[in-house]
Design a protein around this motif. Structure first.
Motif, PDB file in Angstrom:
ATOM      1  N   ILE A   1       0.840  -1.209   0.000  1.00 36.26           N
ATOM      2  CA  ILE A   1       0.000   0.000   0.000  1.00 36.26           C
ATOM      3  C   ILE A   1       0.867   1.247   0.000  1.00 36.26           C
ATOM      4  N   PHE A   2       1.900   1.250   0.850  1.00 34.10           N
ATOM      5  CA  PHE A   2       2.783   2.405   0.937  1.00 34.10           C
ATOM      6  C   PHE A   2       3.555   2.591  -0.367  1.00 34.10           C
ATOM      7  N   LYS A   3       3.959   1.499  -0.993  1.00 32.39           N
ATOM      8  CA  LYS A   3       4.652   1.582  -2.271  1.00 32.39           C
ATOM      9  C   LYS A   3       3.727   2.124  -3.363  1.00 32.39           C
ATOM     10  N   PHE A   4       2.466   1.741  -3.288  1.00 33.90           N
ATOM     11  CA  PHE A   4       1.479   2.243  -4.250  1.00 33.90           C
ATOM     12  C   PHE A   4       1.333   3.755  -4.117  1.00 33.90           C
ATOM     13  N   ILE A   5       1.234   4.234  -2.871  1.00 39.05           N
ATOM     14  CA  ILE A   5       1.120   5.674  -2.618  1.00 39.05           C
ATOM     15  C   ILE A   5       2.346   6.408  -3.139  1.00 39.05           C
ATOM     16  N   GLU A   6       3.519   5.840  -2.892  1.00 37.55           N
ATOM     17  CA  GLU A   6       4.765   6.457  -3.362  1.00 37.55           C
ATOM     18  C   GLU A   6       4.810   6.519  -4.886  1.00 37.55           C
TER      19      GLU A   6
ATOM     20  N   PHE B   1       1.562  11.478  -7.777  1.00 40.53           N
ATOM     21  CA  PHE B   1       1.040  12.572  -8.594  1.00 40.53           C
ATOM     22  C   PHE B   1      -0.467  12.438  -8.806  1.00 40.53           C
ATOM     23  N   ILE B   2      -0.967  11.201  -8.846  1.00 37.66           N
ATOM     24  CA  ILE B   2      -2.415  10.997  -8.987  1.00 37.66           C
ATOM     25  C   ILE B   2      -3.124  11.327  -7.671  1.00 37.66           C
ATOM     26  N   ILE B   3      -2.520  10.900  -6.565  1.00 35.66           N
ATOM     27  CA  ILE B   3      -3.121  11.132  -5.251  1.00 35.66           C
ATOM     28  C   ILE B   3      -3.187  12.614  -4.936  1.00 35.66           C
ATOM     29  N   ILE B   4      -2.127  13.349  -5.269  1.00 33.62           N
ATOM     30  CA  ILE B   4      -2.140  14.786  -4.980  1.00 33.62           C
ATOM     31  C   ILE B   4      -3.157  15.499  -5.872  1.00 33.62           C
ATOM     32  N   PHE B   5      -3.331  15.002  -7.092  1.00 35.01           N
ATOM     33  CA  PHE B   5      -4.355  15.569  -7.981  1.00 35.01           C
ATOM     34  C   PHE B   5      -5.746  15.341  -7.399  1.00 35.01           C
ATOM     35  N   LEU B   6      -5.991  14.138  -6.875  1.00 33.11           N
ATOM     36  CA  LEU B   6      -7.289  13.844  -6.248  1.00 33.11           C
ATOM     37  C   LEU B   6      -7.509  14.711  -5.015  1.00 33.11           C
TER      38      LEU B   6
ATOM     39  N   ILE C   1       1.720  11.656   1.806  1.00 26.45           N
ATOM     40  CA  ILE C   1       0.407  11.886   2.412  1.00 26.45           C
ATOM     41  C   ILE C   1       0.366  13.230   3.115  1.00 26.45           C
ATOM     42  N   VAL C   2       1.420  13.540   3.854  1.00 24.35           N
ATOM     43  CA  VAL C   2       1.481  14.814   4.580  1.00 24.35           C
ATOM     44  C   VAL C   2       1.460  15.986   3.606  1.00 24.35           C
ATOM     45  N   ILE C   3       2.225  15.881   2.517  1.00 23.27           N
ATOM     46  CA  ILE C   3       2.250  16.951   1.516  1.00 23.27           C
ATOM     47  C   ILE C   3       0.872  17.124   0.889  1.00 23.27           C
ATOM     48  N   CYS C   4       0.180  16.029   0.618  1.00 30.16           N
ATOM     49  CA  CYS C   4      -1.180  16.098   0.072  1.00 30.16           C
ATOM     50  C   CYS C   4      -2.119  16.823   1.019  1.00 30.16           C
ATOM     51  N   LEU C   5      -1.997  16.544   2.319  1.00 27.75           N
ATOM     52  CA  LEU C   5      -2.835  17.216   3.317  1.00 27.75           C
ATOM     53  C   LEU C   5      -2.565  18.720   3.340  1.00 27.75           C
ATOM     54  N   ILE C   6      -1.285  19.085   3.268  1.00 25.92           N
ATOM     55  CA  ILE C   6      -0.922  20.499   3.281  1.00 25.92           C
ATOM     56  C   ILE C   6      -1.484  21.212   2.053  1.00 25.92           C
ATOM     57  N   VAL C   7      -1.282  20.615   0.894  1.00 26.38           N
ATOM     58  CA  VAL C   7      -1.771  21.218  -0.349  1.00 26.38           C
ATOM     59  C   VAL C   7      -3.290  21.335  -0.326  1.00 26.38           C
TER      60      VAL C   7
ATOM     61  N   TRP D   1       2.243  21.115  -8.931  1.00 23.09           N
ATOM     62  CA  TRP D   1       2.830  21.083 -10.267  1.00 23.09           C
ATOM     63  C   TRP D   1       4.173  20.352 -10.287  1.00 23.09           C
ATOM     64  N   GLN D   2       5.051  20.633  -9.312  1.00 24.77           N
ATOM     65  CA  GLN D   2       6.386  20.035  -9.365  1.00 24.77           C
ATOM     66  C   GLN D   2       6.331  18.511  -9.249  1.00 24.77           C
ATOM     67  N   ASN D   3       5.393  18.009  -8.480  1.00 26.48           N
ATOM     68  CA  ASN D   3       5.290  16.557  -8.334  1.00 26.48           C
ATOM     69  C   ASN D   3       4.629  15.915  -9.549  1.00 26.48           C
ATOM     70  N   PHE D   4       3.660  16.609 -10.123  1.00 22.43           N
ATOM     71  CA  PHE D   4       3.009  16.084 -11.328  1.00 22.43           C
ATOM     72  C   PHE D   4       3.973  16.106 -12.516  1.00 22.43           C
ATOM     73  N   ALA D   5       4.581  17.266 -12.773  1.00 27.90           N
ATOM     74  CA  ALA D   5       5.504  17.399 -13.902  1.00 27.90           C
ATOM     75  C   ALA D   5       6.770  16.592 -13.677  1.00 27.90           C
ATOM     76  N   GLY D   6       7.223  16.508 -12.425  1.00 25.76           N
ATOM     77  CA  GLY D   6       8.462  15.806 -12.119  1.00 25.76           C
ATOM     78  C   GLY D   6       8.392  14.328 -12.454  1.00 25.76           C
TER      79      GLY D   6
END
Length: 313
Positions: free
Chosen positions: A4-9, A13-18, A204-210, A296-301
């Motif tokens: 699960i953690f590997k999937f999130i990693e 970019f998809i998770i942060i978009f969601l 996950i933490v970065i997604c929460l912040i964004v 953007w940086q995580n999606f484009a990166g």
């Protein structure tokens, strides 16, 4: 659990978009991220968690590399704290951004490199050791340079206390990293096992912040999105191009050039958001550039990593 953690990693970019979509549809869902609990700033606490996880992956050798490779490290740090801040200032002036967005964009430019750069460098087949050293050392010196450069660039436009910002960075960045280093030194085997989970936790933490920043500033983002999104995309790609130019002019090899370019484009945007909220509370839009840059940086990166690996390796 590890899968699960590997999937999130892998699909960050998809998770942060969601997370962005959810925060725009249900803006109140993540407002707690920018609130206080018993006097504790939740946003800064989340940032400290990310920096603590970074600390557990570092060793003294990562800092010793600074002295073993002075040329590459010096070039990377000069680019980090000269090119990025000036690029942010130039874009803010060219697009006539308001004071709040200018402050937010400047902070994106003056904060240290982000930990995601190490992952993208690895995926791009760059110089991972150089990336780790640049991220670590730029973070360590950030309490001095981030407030100082921010003061030089916007001190004549709006008043803020650089000493307070220095203290904030010590609390948010340096102390968690030191604690992580100590944990890694005392319990290296335990920290080694943690490495399978830490990237996902940070994601996950970065997604929460964004999500929190975008949810709170939904209306401001929707009314100014066209301009600021264009600026953020330009800032990212121009930083990448300038990184390639700096590395080439410095006579670095291909792996090092790719690494410097990635390191320059990937900023600790979460820290810029935290500093904006803490030190410019009257400018609510100042948190927006950091949140958008993180998305953007995580999606484009993730896309660029594939391109670099395929065509530049």
């Amino acid at each position: 659990m590890k899968r699960i953690f590997k999937f999130i990693e892998k699909y960050f970019f998809i998770i942060i978009f969601l997370a962005v979509v959810i925060s725009l549809v249900y803006p109140n869902a993540f407002q707690w991220v920018l609130s206080d609990y018993n006097g504790i700033n939740i946003l800064n606490l989340l940032l400290s968690i990310v920096l603590f996880t970074m600390g557990t992956t570092l060793k003294a050798d990562d800092f010793i590399r600074v002295f073993k490779n002075p040329k590459e490290i010096s070039v990377g740090l000069i680019a980090q704290y000269a090119v990025m801040p000036l690029l942010a200032l130039a874009l803010a002036k060219f697009f006539s951004l308001n004071t709040a967005l200018t402050v937010g964009l400047i902070l994106v430019g003056t904060v240290p490199g982000g930990t995601a750069s190490d992952v993208i460098t690895f995926l791009s087949k760059g110089d991972v050791a150089l990336s780790v050293s640049l991220t670590a050392f730029s973070t360590v010196i950030s309490p001095i340079l981030t407030p100082l450069i921010t003061l030089l660039l916007i001190g004549n436009q709006i008043q803020f206390n650089p000493v307070d910002m220095f203290i904030s960075i010590i609390e948010i960045v340096i102390i968690p990293i030191v604690l992580g280093l100590i944990l890694n030194y005392k319990f290296p085997d335990f920290c080694e096992r943690l490495k399978d989970y830490l990237p996902a936790i940070s994601s996950i933490v970065i997604c929460l912040i964004v999500a929190g920043v975008i949810g709170v500033n939904k209306q401001a983002i929707l009314t100014s999105s066209a301009i600021i999104i264009v600026v953020i995309i330009l800032q990212y790609f121009l930083a990448m191009l300038l990184g390639f130019a700096v590395g080439h002019l410095a006579g670095m090899d291909r792996k090092q050039i790719v690494t410097v370019a990635i390191e320059l484009a990937f900023q600790n945007s979460g820290l810029s958001t935290g500093l904006a909220k803490t030190h410019f509370p009257s400018l609510s839009q100042a948190t927006v550039p950091g949140a958008l840059y993180s998305v953007w940086q995580n999606f484009a990166g993730s896309i660029l990593a594939y391109v670099f690996r395929r065509y530049l390796s």
